[in-house]
Design a protein around this motif. Structure first.
Motif, PDB file in Angstrom:
ATOM      1  N   LEU A 105       1.664  -1.533 -11.596  1.00  0.00           N
ATOM      2  CA  LEU A 105       2.416  -0.932 -10.890  1.00  0.00           C
ATOM      3  C   LEU A 105       3.192  -2.726 -10.581  1.00  0.00           C
ATOM      4  N   VAL A 106       4.117  -2.267 -10.233  1.00  0.00           N
ATOM      5  CA  VAL A 106       5.039  -4.381  -9.740  1.00  0.00           C
ATOM      6  C   VAL A 106       5.147  -3.721  -7.945  1.00  0.00           C
ATOM      7  N   HIS A 107       4.115  -4.587  -7.584  1.00  0.00           N
ATOM      8  CA  HIS A 107       5.034  -4.936  -5.943  1.00  0.00           C
ATOM      9  C   HIS A 107       4.821  -5.687  -5.563  1.00  0.00           C
ATOM     10  N   ASP A 108       5.565  -5.898  -4.108  1.00  0.00           N
ATOM     11  CA  ASP A 108       6.219  -6.725  -3.894  1.00  0.00           C
ATOM     12  C   ASP A 108       5.308  -6.913  -2.143  1.00  0.00           C
ATOM     13  N   ALA A 109       4.792  -8.203  -2.010  1.00  0.00           N
ATOM     14  CA  ALA A 109       3.790  -8.284  -1.000  1.00  0.00           C
ATOM     15  C   ALA A 109       4.397  -8.027   0.504  1.00  0.00           C
ATOM     16  N   ALA A 110       6.004  -8.195   0.181  1.00  0.00           N
ATOM     17  CA  ALA A 110       6.084  -8.182   1.488  1.00  0.00           C
ATOM     18  C   ALA A 110       6.321  -6.774   1.611  1.00  0.00           C
ATOM     19  N   ARG A 111       6.166  -5.814   1.090  1.00  0.00           N
ATOM     20  CA  ARG A 111       6.769  -4.219   1.529  1.00  0.00           C
ATOM     21  C   ARG A 111       4.588  -4.093   1.554  1.00  0.00           C
ATOM     22  N   CYS A 112       4.433  -4.619   2.836  1.00  0.00           N
ATOM     23  CA  CYS A 112       2.928  -4.872   3.179  1.00  0.00           C
ATOM     24  C   CYS A 112       2.319  -3.971   3.392  1.00  0.00           C
ATOM     25  N   LEU A 113       3.534  -2.955   4.113  1.00  0.00           N
ATOM     26  CA  LEU A 113       2.931  -1.748   5.071  1.00  0.00           C
ATOM     27  C   LEU A 113       3.020  -0.489   4.985  1.00  0.00           C
ATOM     28  N   THR A 114       3.183  -0.284   3.191  1.00  0.00           N
ATOM     29  CA  THR A 114       3.171   0.223   1.768  1.00  0.00           C
ATOM     30  C   THR A 114       2.492   1.301   2.217  1.00  0.00           C
ATOM     31  N   PRO A 115       1.887   3.012   2.295  1.00  0.00           N
ATOM     32  CA  PRO A 115       1.013   3.647   2.370  1.00  0.00           C
ATOM     33  C   PRO A 115       0.158   3.670   0.759  1.00  0.00           C
ATOM     34  N   ALA A 116      -0.828   3.968   1.259  1.00  0.00           N
ATOM     35  CA  ALA A 116      -1.556   4.006  -0.403  1.00  0.00           C
ATOM     36  C   ALA A 116      -1.510   5.487  -0.776  1.00  0.00           C
ATOM     37  N   SER A 117      -0.232   6.231  -0.284  1.00  0.00           N
ATOM     38  CA  SER A 117      -0.568   7.513  -1.218  1.00  0.00           C
ATOM     39  C   SER A 117       0.989   7.292  -1.887  1.00  0.00           C
ATOM     40  N   GLN A 118       1.366   6.224  -1.505  1.00  0.00           N
ATOM     41  CA  GLN A 118       2.768   6.057  -2.359  1.00  0.00           C
ATOM     42  C   GLN A 118       2.352   5.358  -3.527  1.00  0.00           C
ATOM     43  N   PHE A 119       1.681   4.721  -3.987  1.00  0.00           N
ATOM     44  CA  PHE A 119       0.760   4.042  -4.843  1.00  0.00           C
ATOM     45  C   PHE A 119       0.618   5.087  -5.375  1.00  0.00           C
ATOM     46  N   GLU A 120      -0.683   6.171  -5.238  1.00  0.00           N
ATOM     47  CA  GLU A 120      -0.812   7.151  -6.222  1.00  0.00           C
ATOM     48  C   GLU A 120       0.109   8.403  -6.827  1.00  0.00           C
ATOM     49  N   ARG A 121       1.316   8.699  -5.870  1.00  0.00           N
ATOM     50  CA  ARG A 121       2.569   9.003  -6.426  1.00  0.00           C
ATOM     51  C   ARG A 121       3.223   8.558  -7.192  1.00  0.00           C
ATOM     52  N   VAL A 122       3.544   7.248  -7.955  1.00  0.00           N
ATOM     53  CA  VAL A 122       3.738   6.611  -8.642  1.00  0.00           C
ATOM     54  C   VAL A 122       3.223   6.208  -9.759  1.00  0.00           C
ATOM     55  N   PHE A 123       1.573   6.356  -9.610  1.00  0.00           N
ATOM     56  CA  PHE A 123       0.385   6.344 -10.971  1.00  0.00           C
ATOM     57  C   PHE A 123       0.867   7.772 -11.334  1.00  0.00           C
ATOM     58  N   VAL A 124       0.338   9.047 -10.620  1.00  0.00           N
ATOM     59  CA  VAL A 124       0.776   9.895 -10.944  1.00  0.00           C
ATOM     60  C   VAL A 124       2.222  10.946 -11.647  1.00  0.00           C
ATOM     61  N   ALA A 125       3.030   9.888 -11.366  1.00  0.00           N
ATOM     62  CA  ALA A 125       4.411  10.481 -11.847  1.00  0.00           C
ATOM     63  C   ALA A 125       4.076   8.975 -13.438  1.00  0.00           C
ATOM     64  N   VAL A 126       3.828   8.030 -13.293  1.00  0.00           N
ATOM     65  CA  VAL A 126       3.888   7.579 -14.859  1.00  0.00           C
ATOM     66  C   VAL A 126       2.941   8.075 -15.612  1.00  0.00           C
ATOM     67  N   ALA A 127       1.797   8.679 -15.112  1.00  0.00           N
ATOM     68  CA  ALA A 127       0.917   9.330 -16.327  1.00  0.00           C
ATOM     69  C   ALA A 127       1.400  10.654 -16.832  1.00  0.00           C
ATOM     70  N   GLU A 128       2.334  11.256 -15.767  1.00  0.00           N
ATOM     71  CA  GLU A 128       2.258  12.639 -16.554  1.00  0.00           C
ATOM     72  C   GLU A 128       3.434  13.053 -17.076  1.00  0.00           C
ATOM     73  N   ALA A 129       4.557  11.079 -17.006  1.00  0.00           N
ATOM     74  CA  ALA A 129       5.547  11.189 -18.122  1.00  0.00           C
ATOM     75  C   ALA A 129       4.872  11.036 -19.575  1.00  0.00           C
ATOM     76  N   LEU A 130       3.978   9.865 -19.672  1.00  0.00           N
ATOM     77  CA  LEU A 130       3.668   9.767 -20.821  1.00  0.00           C
ATOM     78  C   LEU A 130       2.810  10.383 -21.373  1.00  0.00           C
ATOM     79  N   ALA A 131       2.187  11.420 -20.575  1.00  0.00           N
ATOM     80  CA  ALA A 131       1.613  12.391 -20.846  1.00  0.00           C
ATOM     81  C   ALA A 131       2.800  13.593 -21.109  1.00  0.00           C
TER      82      ALA A 131
END
Length: 421
Positions: A105-131
């Motif tokens: 995942l590539v993330h901008d530090a300037a989006r510093c209030l991004t919740p952890a749930s958003q990271f997890e959503r992206v990780f899960v979606a990429v993993a599902e696409a790979l699978a």
């Protein structure tokens, strides 16, 4: 090591913000953007490699800051210098990741209030696409054709996105030409996620004109899909954005001014904490949860961090929960050599169990050494991370009087305000 990673891009100059320092080092409600962004990543449940791309002229400062935030997870974190632009900085971050990483995942530090749930959503979606593999849908077929046509990358990237709510017009100069159908438009955020090998390949062939990682990936033949974004993941670019971010932090922490006549949560309580430790040159120096190499340490059953201990006592005092000796006594072997933030976090947990939460802490350090002025902001950030609320630090001496004046030890006095949750 971990099979997934986050590259945090923190090398931007912040010119439009107009504060005169690298954007990631600008405080948001007393805590630097980079610190806030990193702490969120470090709360993820699954082990994750973290690469921070830092300004090349602030590498030492950034390494110290990052290692302090990472704590016990420091082995998962790497700091590398950024390049001349974002494109080069992302490439620098990708280059140091081991090939065993499947998803980045590539993330901008300037989006510093991004919740952890958003990271997890992206990780899960990429993993599902790979699978799932390429699949046989229209989008997959188009992606395969595009990839074959340009002999570039195959794969699926994922970006968080929010619907466009404003009416959108296409203009020529100052003349409105038409109203654009916004139902097919979204605003994208970070983190943006991809298979690591495919993103590296995309960056190797991309034109630098692309504005984000998804653009690079798509231009190289990859398919990009969306997951729901979050309103708090906005990018801090202007002073208005900075003010908005500080308002969000205040709302989260419950630190807005309270009307005690109308707000039942305004049950404010104040506590006082004092701690004193003698110097011991045989041990490392740790004050306010920061290490001070070359300075004599402070004696004690734990790490002797008088500042953290005073903060702990102030929090416990405010909650009517006793003191550090009664709660985390020297008879308990778990706390032998423990770092000061262990006690602070423990006090916060006890407050939470009692239905209370910290609002603000102030601590004064009394002694000739170590000099804390140059690291005041860093100390405030580190303590605030443990407290979960703003912390103000100040320092003074006793003009040569008493044991602190003679350089025999250090005193810290802290006050804490807590309230009902």
């Amino acid at each position: 090591m971990a099979a997934r990673a986050v590259v945090v891009v923190a090398a931007g100059s912040g010119t439009r913000l107009g504060i005169g320092t690298a954007k990631a080092f600008v405080p948001v409600a007393g805590e630097r953007m980079l610190v806030r962004a990193l702490r969120t990543v470090l709360t993820l449940a699954e082990p994750t490699l973290v690469v921070v791309v830092a300004p090349a002229d602030r590498m030492d400062e950034c390494r110290a800051l990052v290692l302090d935030v990472a704590g016990a997870a420091a082995e998962y974190v790497t700091v590398v210098p950024g390049g001349a632009d974002r494109h080069a900085s992302v490439q620098a971050g990708l280059a140091v990741l081991p090939d065993s990483v499947a998803t980045v995942l590539v993330h901008d530090a300037a989006r510093c209030l991004t919740p952890a749930s958003q990271f997890e959503r992206v990780f899960v979606a990429v993993a599902e696409a790979l699978a799932a593999g390429p699949g046989d849908g229209a989008a997959a077929a188009a992606a395969a054709a595009a990839a074959a046509a340009v002999s570039r990358v195959r794969g699926v990237g994922v970006v968080p996105a929010l619907p466009v709510t404003d009416t959108v017009k296409r203009v020529a100069g100052d003349v409105v030409v038409e109203t654009v159908d916004r139902s097919a438009l979204v605003g994208v955020q970070t983190p943006q996620g991809f298979p690591l090998a495919a993103l590296r390949q995309a960056y190797a062939v991309a034109e630098q004109a692309e504005t984000d990682d998804a653009g690079v990936f798509q231009a190289a033949g990859g398919v990009v899909r969306t997951v729901p974004g979050d309103a708090d993941a906005f990018k801090i670019t202007t002073r208005w954005d900075l003010g908005r971010a500080e308002a969000v932090v205040a709302e989260r922490a419950g630190t807005r001014p309270l009307d005690t006549r109308a707000d039942p949560r305004a049950d404010l309580r104040v506590g006082l904490g004092v701690d004193v430790h003698a110097f011991d040159p045989a041990v490392p120096c740790r004050v306010g949860t920061l290490d001070f190499p070359g300075e004599p340490g402070l004696s004690g059953h734990s790490d002797g961090d008088a500042v953290a201990h005073a903060v702990c006592d102030a929090l416990l005092s405010a909650g009517g929960l006793g003191d550090i000796g009664g709660r985390f006594g020297t008879a308990d072997p778990r706390f032998a050599g423990a770092a000061g933030d262990v006690f602070v976090r423990g006090a916060v947990e006890l407050l939470r169990d009692a239905g209370l939460e910290p609002v603000r802490v102030t601590v004064q350090v009394i002694g000739n050494r170590p000099r804390i002025g140059a690291r005041r902001d860093e100390m405030q950030d580190a303590l605030a991370a443990a407290v979960g609320a703003p912390v103000a630090v100040s320092g003074t001496t006793t003009d040569g009087l008493g044991f602190t004046g003679r350089g025999e030890g250090l005193t810290a006095i802290a006050t804490a305000v807590v309230r009902s949750r």
